[in-house]
Write a protein that holds these residues in place. Structure first.
Motif, PDB file in Angstrom:
ATOM      1  N   SER A  58      51.475  44.175  35.313  1.00 35.93           N
ATOM      2  CA  SER A  58      50.101  43.871  34.905  1.00 35.93           C
ATOM      3  C   SER A  58      49.256  43.453  36.105  1.00 35.93           C
ATOM      4  CB  SER A  58      50.107  42.759  33.853  1.00 35.93           C
ATOM      5  OG  SER A  58      50.841  43.135  32.717  1.00 35.93           O
ATOM      6  N   SER A  59      49.847  42.691  37.008  1.00 33.54           N
ATOM      7  CA  SER A  59      49.108  42.266  38.202  1.00 33.54           C
ATOM      8  C   SER A  59      48.735  43.452  39.071  1.00 33.54           C
ATOM      9  CB  SER A  59      49.961  41.282  39.017  1.00 33.54           C
ATOM     10  OG  SER A  59      50.239  40.123  38.271  1.00 33.54           O
ATOM     11  N   LEU A  62      45.788  45.165  37.436  1.00 31.27           N
ATOM     12  CA  LEU A  62      44.553  44.397  37.619  1.00 31.27           C
ATOM     13  C   LEU A  62      44.026  44.498  39.041  1.00 31.27           C
ATOM     14  CD1 LEU A  62      45.354  41.183  35.546  1.00 31.27           C
ATOM     15  CD2 LEU A  62      43.680  42.957  34.996  1.00 31.27           C
ATOM     16  N   CYS A  65      42.275  47.815  39.222  1.00 31.72           N
ATOM     17  CA  CYS A  65      41.009  47.741  38.480  1.00 31.72           C
ATOM     18  C   CYS A  65      39.959  46.939  39.240  1.00 31.72           C
ATOM     19  CB  CYS A  65      41.246  47.120  37.104  1.00 31.72           C
ATOM     20  SG  CYS A  65      42.217  48.135  35.976  1.00 31.72           S
ATOM     21  N   ALA A  66      40.399  45.842  39.889  1.00 35.53           N
ATOM     22  CA  ALA A  66      39.460  45.029  40.665  1.00 35.53           C
ATOM     23  C   ALA A  66      38.923  45.801  41.864  1.00 35.53           C
ATOM     24  CB  ALA A  66      40.139  43.743  41.120  1.00 35.53           C
ATOM     25  N   GLY A  69      37.027  49.064  39.819  1.00 34.34           N
ATOM     26  CA  GLY A  69      36.246  48.839  38.614  1.00 34.34           C
ATOM     27  C   GLY A  69      34.917  48.163  38.907  1.00 34.34           C
ATOM     28  N   ASN A  71      33.541  45.552  36.848  1.00 33.97           N
ATOM     29  CA  ASN A  71      33.585  44.113  36.539  1.00 33.97           C
ATOM     30  C   ASN A  71      34.699  43.453  37.338  1.00 33.97           C
ATOM     31  OD1 ASN A  71      33.320  41.596  35.408  1.00 33.97           O
ATOM     32  ND2 ASN A  71      33.104  42.372  33.316  1.00 33.97           N
ATOM     33  N   ARG A  72      34.507  43.381  38.638  1.00 36.24           N
ATOM     34  CA  ARG A  72      35.549  42.895  39.538  1.00 36.24           C
ATOM     35  C   ARG A  72      35.911  41.442  39.258  1.00 36.24           C
ATOM     36  NH1 ARG A  72      35.579  40.788  44.960  1.00 36.24           N
ATOM     37  NH2 ARG A  72      37.454  41.460  46.086  1.00 36.24           N
ATOM     38  N   ARG A  74      35.880  39.705  36.448  1.00 37.41           N
ATOM     39  CA  ARG A  74      36.721  39.527  35.270  1.00 37.41           C
ATOM     40  C   ARG A  74      38.178  39.877  35.579  1.00 37.41           C
ATOM     41  NH1 ARG A  74      36.010  43.469  30.259  1.00 37.41           N
ATOM     42  NH2 ARG A  74      37.222  44.765  31.706  1.00 37.41           N
ATOM     43  N   TYR A  75      38.367  40.959  36.312  1.00 35.36           N
ATOM     44  CA  TYR A  75      39.739  41.357  36.652  1.00 35.36           C
ATOM     45  C   TYR A  75      40.410  40.321  37.547  1.00 35.36           C
ATOM     46  CZ  TYR A  75      38.584  45.963  34.762  1.00 35.36           C
ATOM     47  OH  TYR A  75      38.228  46.997  33.941  1.00 35.36           O
ATOM     48  N   GLN A  78      41.500  37.353  35.447  1.00 33.41           N
ATOM     49  CA  GLN A  78      42.722  37.661  34.713  1.00 33.41           C
ATOM     50  C   GLN A  78      43.932  37.673  35.653  1.00 33.41           C
ATOM     51  OE1 GLN A  78      41.699  41.412  32.936  1.00 33.41           O
ATOM     52  NE2 GLN A  78      40.612  40.476  31.222  1.00 33.41           N
ATOM     53  N   LEU A  79      43.731  38.166  36.862  1.00 32.07           N
ATOM     54  CA  LEU A  79      44.806  38.195  37.841  1.00 32.07           C
ATOM     55  C   LEU A  79      45.227  36.780  38.234  1.00 32.07           C
ATOM     56  CD1 LEU A  79      46.637  39.856  39.698  1.00 32.07           C
ATOM     57  CD2 LEU A  79      44.790  39.830  41.395  1.00 32.07           C
TER      58      LEU A  79
END
Length: 203
Positions: A58-59, A62, A65-66, A69, A71-72, A74-75, A78-79
């Motif tokens: 998952s990390s 993320l 995505c960061a 993506g 919405n850096r 938010r990612y 979450q990370l």
């Protein structure tokens, strides 16, 4: 009179570090992994491997995505949450292996000792003034690198000195040298044997 600029004139402020949310995450992770430590040692190890593998995967997602993506922020938040849980998992795992009695034995004992006490007291009196005992915990796969913990009833509390010393030795009521002894409460002790050694193998 100069009016204030509206929100479109200024960039959105950067969110402050929410230490309360991070602390809550750490505490939740601590409760989760201490709960896992109560499970049988082999089951706990498999759960650790599964959860840590999911967290690492998952990390990685993320991070990607960061990087690409929109919405850096938010990612990254979450990370950071996953990172806290991962650090707690590794910390509890290492601590549990360095101090095998500190979490597992204490947690299992606090969760309900009456059942274990009844099992021990129901055992017939062993020969040679040995202590009544049952196999209480252990780890290992297919007979390899087995580490066995016994729950022993010591009505005279002769093991209290051994428990205070935290050292290996030969102690009254136990037929061979053991790695360490821990006092759970008056008259009740957890005894960790050396790897691949059991109570009846060293007589």
């Amino acid at each position: 009179m100069v009016s204030r600029s509206n929100h479109t004139d200024h960039p959105e402020p950067v969110a402050r570090f929410n230490w309360r949310a991070r602390l809550s995450t750490a505490l939740a992770g601590l409760v989760l992994f201490v709960g896992i430590e109560i499970c049988p040692a082999d089951v706990a190890l498999l759960l650790y491997i599964f959860i840590v593998a999911i967290q690492l995967l998952s990390s990685s997602v993320l991070l990607v995505c960061a990087a690409i993506g929109k919405n850096r922020r938010r990612y990254l938040q979450q990370l950071s949450t996953l990172t806290i849980v991962l650090v707690v998992a590794v910390g509890v795992f290492i601590f549990g292996r360095m101090y095998p009695f500190a979490i597992r034995s204490e947690a299992r004992w606090l969760a309900g000792p009456q059942h274990y006490k009844a099992l021990v007291l129901a055992q017939p009196s062993p020969p040679n003034n040995e202590l009544k005992h049952i196999e209480w915990d252990g780890s290992g796969f297919a007979g390899v690198a087995n580490n066995t913990v016994y729950l022993a009833f010591d009505p005279a509390d002769t093991l209290s000195t051994a428990a205070k010393s935290h050292r290996a030795g030969i102690f009254n009521g136990i037929p061979c040298e053991v790695l360490t002894v821990r006092r759970l409460e008056s008259h009740w002790y957890a005894v960790l044997f050396y790897t691949d050694q059991t109570w009846g193998q060293c007589k």
